[in-house]
Scaffold this motif. Structure first.
Motif, mmCIF file in Angstrom:
data_model
loop_
_atom_site.group_PDB
_atom_site.id
_atom_site.type_symbol
_atom_site.label_atom_id
_atom_site.label_comp_id
_atom_site.label_asym_id
_atom_site.label_seq_id
_atom_site.Cartn_x
_atom_site.Cartn_y
_atom_site.Cartn_z
ATOM 1 N N SER A 135 0.826 -1.201 0.000
ATOM 2 C CA SER A 135 0.000 0.000 0.000
ATOM 3 C C SER A 135 0.866 1.258 0.000
ATOM 4 C CB SER A 135 -0.941 0.014 1.222
ATOM 5 O OG SER A 135 -1.705 1.201 1.248
ATOM 6 N N GLU A 136 1.054 1.835 -1.182
ATOM 7 C CA GLU A 136 1.757 3.111 -1.286
ATOM 8 C C GLU A 136 0.978 4.206 -0.543
ATOM 9 O OE1 GLU A 136 4.547 4.164 -2.544
ATOM 10 O OE2 GLU A 136 5.296 2.620 -3.925
ATOM 11 N N LYS A 137 -0.344 4.108 -0.613
ATOM 12 C CA LYS A 137 -1.188 5.133 0.009
ATOM 13 C C LYS A 137 -1.009 5.134 1.525
ATOM 14 C CE LYS A 137 -4.820 5.919 -2.141
ATOM 15 N NZ LYS A 137 -6.128 5.782 -2.827
ATOM 16 N N ALA A 138 -0.993 3.937 2.132
ATOM 17 C CA ALA A 138 -0.795 3.858 3.577
ATOM 18 C C ALA A 138 0.611 4.315 3.946
ATOM 19 C CB ALA A 138 -1.035 2.433 4.056
ATOM 20 N N ASN A 139 1.611 3.948 3.132
ATOM 21 C CA ASN A 139 2.979 4.368 3.411
ATOM 22 C C ASN A 139 3.108 5.878 3.354
ATOM 23 O OD1 ASN A 139 5.969 3.815 3.656
ATOM 24 N ND2 ASN A 139 5.928 4.922 1.715
ATOM 25 N N HIS A 140 2.460 6.503 2.375
ATOM 26 C CA HIS A 140 2.512 7.963 2.252
ATOM 27 C C HIS A 140 1.865 8.625 3.462
ATOM 28 C CE1 HIS A 140 1.347 11.991 0.800
ATOM 29 N NE2 HIS A 140 2.467 11.903 0.092
ATOM 30 N N GLU A 141 0.765 8.059 3.950
ATOM 31 C CA GLU A 141 0.077 8.631 5.114
ATOM 32 C C GLU A 141 0.938 8.481 6.368
ATOM 33 O OE1 GLU A 141 -3.112 10.135 7.664
ATOM 34 O OE2 GLU A 141 -2.331 10.466 5.621
ATOM 35 N N VAL A 142 1.573 7.314 6.525
ATOM 36 C CA VAL A 142 2.435 7.121 7.689
ATOM 37 C C VAL A 142 3.637 8.054 7.628
ATOM 38 C CG1 VAL A 142 3.958 5.476 8.849
ATOM 39 C CG2 VAL A 142 1.694 4.752 8.095
ATOM 40 N N ARG B 281 3.600 10.999 6.264
ATOM 41 C CA ARG B 281 3.055 12.312 6.639
ATOM 42 C C ARG B 281 2.962 12.431 8.162
ATOM 43 N NH1 ARG B 281 -1.279 14.745 8.316
ATOM 44 N NH2 ARG B 281 -2.396 12.768 8.537
ATOM 45 N N LEU B 282 2.503 11.370 8.818
ATOM 46 C CA LEU B 282 2.451 11.371 10.276
ATOM 47 C C LEU B 282 3.854 11.465 10.875
ATOM 48 C CD1 LEU B 282 -0.239 8.584 10.845
ATOM 49 C CD2 LEU B 282 -0.548 11.055 11.143
ATOM 50 N N PHE B 283 4.833 10.839 10.211
ATOM 51 C CA PHE B 283 6.219 10.935 10.672
ATOM 52 C C PHE B 283 6.706 12.380 10.605
ATOM 53 C CE2 PHE B 283 10.701 11.192 9.348
ATOM 54 C CZ PHE B 283 11.305 10.726 10.502
ATOM 55 N N LYS B 284 6.356 13.098 9.548
ATOM 56 C CA LYS B 284 6.769 14.502 9.431
ATOM 57 C C LYS B 284 6.099 15.342 10.515
ATOM 58 C CE LYS B 284 5.827 14.938 4.994
ATOM 59 N NZ LYS B 284 5.738 15.564 3.643
ATOM 60 N N LEU B 285 4.838 15.023 10.829
ATOM 61 C CA LEU B 285 4.170 15.711 11.935
ATOM 62 C C LEU B 285 4.879 15.394 13.243
ATOM 63 C CD1 LEU B 285 1.830 17.366 13.098
ATOM 64 C CD2 LEU B 285 0.450 15.280 13.108
ATOM 65 N N ARG B 286 5.253 14.130 13.424
ATOM 66 C CA ARG B 286 6.003 13.728 14.615
ATOM 67 C C ARG B 286 7.311 14.501 14.709
ATOM 68 N NH1 ARG B 286 11.385 12.112 14.436
ATOM 69 N NH2 ARG B 286 11.914 10.743 16.168
ATOM 70 N N SER B 287 7.992 14.703 13.560
ATOM 71 C CA SER B 287 9.269 15.416 13.562
ATOM 72 C C SER B 287 9.076 16.867 13.980
ATOM 73 C CB SER B 287 9.912 15.344 12.176
ATOM 74 O OG SER B 287 10.225 13.997 11.844
ATOM 75 N N GLU B 288 7.989 17.484 13.538
ATOM 76 C CA GLU B 288 7.696 18.855 13.956
ATOM 77 C C GLU B 288 7.502 18.925 15.464
ATOM 78 O OE1 GLU B 288 4.321 20.314 11.897
ATOM 79 O OE2 GLU B 288 5.256 20.243 9.919
ATOM 80 N N MET C 4 -5.817 17.303 15.610
ATOM 81 C CA MET C 4 -4.983 16.287 16.236
ATOM 82 C C MET C 4 -5.765 15.018 16.555
ATOM 83 S SD MET C 4 -1.922 17.229 16.110
ATOM 84 C CE MET C 4 -1.309 15.796 17.000
ATOM 85 N N ASP C 5 -7.068 15.119 16.800
ATOM 86 C CA ASP C 5 -7.866 13.907 17.010
ATOM 87 C C ASP C 5 -7.844 13.029 15.759
ATOM 88 O OD1 ASP C 5 -8.916 13.391 19.553
ATOM 89 O OD2 ASP C 5 -10.335 15.041 19.380
ATOM 90 N N ASP C 6 -7.930 13.676 14.574
ATOM 91 C CA ASP C 6 -7.877 12.921 13.320
ATOM 92 C C ASP C 6 -6.503 12.278 13.135
ATOM 93 O OD1 ASP C 6 -10.444 13.668 12.819
ATOM 94 O OD2 ASP C 6 -9.975 15.109 11.240
ATOM 95 N N GLU C 7 -5.445 13.001 13.518
ATOM 96 C CA GLU C 7 -4.094 12.448 13.382
ATOM 97 C C GLU C 7 -3.933 11.218 14.286
ATOM 98 O OE1 GLU C 7 -2.958 13.646 10.959
ATOM 99 O OE2 GLU C 7 -3.005 15.809 10.871
ATOM 100 N N CYS C 8 -4.486 11.290 15.478
ATOM 101 C CA CYS C 8 -4.433 10.135 16.382
ATOM 102 C C CYS C 8 -5.203 8.958 15.807
ATOM 103 C CB CYS C 8 -4.995 10.510 17.758
ATOM 104 S SG CYS C 8 -3.965 11.650 18.719
ATOM 105 N N TRP C 9 -6.329 9.245 15.179
ATOM 106 C CA TRP C 9 -7.147 8.176 14.600
ATOM 107 C C TRP C 9 -6.403 7.479 13.469
ATOM 108 C CZ3 TRP C 9 -11.146 5.969 16.705
ATOM 109 C CH2 TRP C 9 -11.960 5.133 15.937
ATOM 110 N N SER C 10 -5.735 8.264 12.612
ATOM 111 C CA SER C 10 -4.954 7.693 11.520
ATOM 112 C C SER C 10 -3.794 6.860 12.067
ATOM 113 C CB SER C 10 -4.411 8.810 10.624
ATOM 114 O OG SER C 10 -3.669 8.280 9.545
ATOM 115 N N LEU C 11 -3.141 7.363 13.109
ATOM 116 C CA LEU C 11 -2.034 6.632 13.725
ATOM 117 C C LEU C 11 -2.523 5.339 14.368
ATOM 118 C CD1 LEU C 11 0.927 6.475 14.426
ATOM 119 C CD2 LEU C 11 0.533 8.086 16.305
ATOM 120 N N TYR C 12 -3.744 5.351 14.884
ATOM 121 C CA TYR C 12 -4.336 4.139 15.460
ATOM 122 C C TYR C 12 -4.496 3.059 14.384
ATOM 123 C CZ TYR C 12 -7.984 1.164 17.554
ATOM 124 O OH TYR C 12 -8.721 0.099 18.027
#
Length: 293
Positions: free
Chosen positions: A224-231, A233-240, A252-260
């Motif tokens: 899944s390229e799509k899931a990898n791209h989303e993860v 994106r979450l990594f870049k948010l984590r880096s910030e 941030m609730d949506d970001e937590c849901w995606s990370l879940y």
């Protein structure tokens, strides 16, 4: 306190009371520190209930038989003669008051860093009021039900979820995830969930670093390229968050849901349920992207 702040043009107020080891004799130190650092809208004092009649309100989340999450207030007595720091923050408008929780935490963080953690240990009471209406209510801790409280229980039967195969969840990840779901605010939850996610990725097979493991897992193993791209994106948010101390996302609730979702996937073995979850994650990502565009 209110009259002093009102004289300087502050019309709306937040009051926060924290358990504290401060003594009345320490207050001049705090006031001087706050004044020298530009905290002009903050008043501090010590409060101690004289008897057991004072109570705090805590919020209990529970579920009805139909699975609906409800929140109910529970009165807890505050011990007589217990010591507390009272902060009153003044704001010039209701719009500024709406951002008060972040401002109160900033003040408390400054005090903790200079005077020690015990200066403001635990939030006991919180309320808002105005110069025209000084009725302080509700007097409570801060809490609410998150999407993790209100989500439906997973009961898939195509394929049966009870046949799913899960990896051994690392002890460190289990501890972090337990702390994450107990948090009241999504920013705190995201940090702990990401650490749990990294611990799970580290547990995957391979000698490479976590970044390469993440990419190999989501692209090569899950396809899944799509899931990898989303993860990523979450990594870049984590880096910030970790490198710059910045929460750029307003959802941030949506970001937590995606990370879940990502946490679920990284802990499942190869089974039909994991394939179904990949499709569900991709559909969630598409829906989120369409909404945000």
């Amino acid at each position: 306190m209110v009259s002093e702040l009102e004289a300087e043009g502050f019309q709306f107020f937040e009051e926060a009371i924290w358990s504290s080891a401060l003594q009345t004799s320490d207050l001049p130190l705090l006031r001087r520190f706050l004044d020298r650092n530009g905290y002009k809208n903050v008043s501090v004092s010590i409060v101690r209930p004289s008897d057991e009649k004072s109570a705090r309100v805590v919020w209990l989340r529970y579920y009805r038989e139909d699975g609906q999450c409800l929140v109910r207030d529970q009165q807890l007595s505050i011990p007589a003669e217990s010591n507390h720091l009272r902060l009153v923050l003044g704001f010039r408008s209701e719009s500024d008051l709406s951002k008060s929780p972040e401002k109160a935490i900033q003040v408390v963080s400054a005090l903790r860093l200079i005077f020690g953690i015990a200066v403001a240990r635990e939030l006991i009471l919180h309320s808002e009021f105005s110069a025209l209406d000084q009725d302080r209510g509700p007097y409570s801790e801060v809490s609410f039900a998150s999407p993790f409280d209100t989500q439906d229980i997973n009961r898939w039967d195509t394929p049966p979820i009870s046949d799913a195969l899960i990896r051994d969840v690392p002890q460190e990840a289990s501890f972090l995830l337990d702390k994450a779901v107990a948090q009241k605010f999504p920013q705190e939850r995201f940090i702990l969930m990401w650490l749990a996610f990294e611990a799970c990725v580290h547990n995957l097979h391979g000698a490479s670093g976590n970044g390469t493991k993440r990419q190999n897992y989501f692209i090569n193993e899950l396809g899944s390229e799509k899931a990898n791209h989303e993860v990523f994106r979450l990594f870049k948010l984590r880096s910030e968050v970790f490198k710059e101390g910045s929460f750029s996302s307003s959802r941030m609730d949506d970001e937590c849901w995606s990370l879940y979702y990502a946490l679920q996937l990284v802990n499942l073995q190869d089974c039909p349920q994991r394939k179904a979850l990949v499709l569900g994650y991709e559909a969630y990502i598409e829906k989120k992207q369409a909404r945000d565009s």
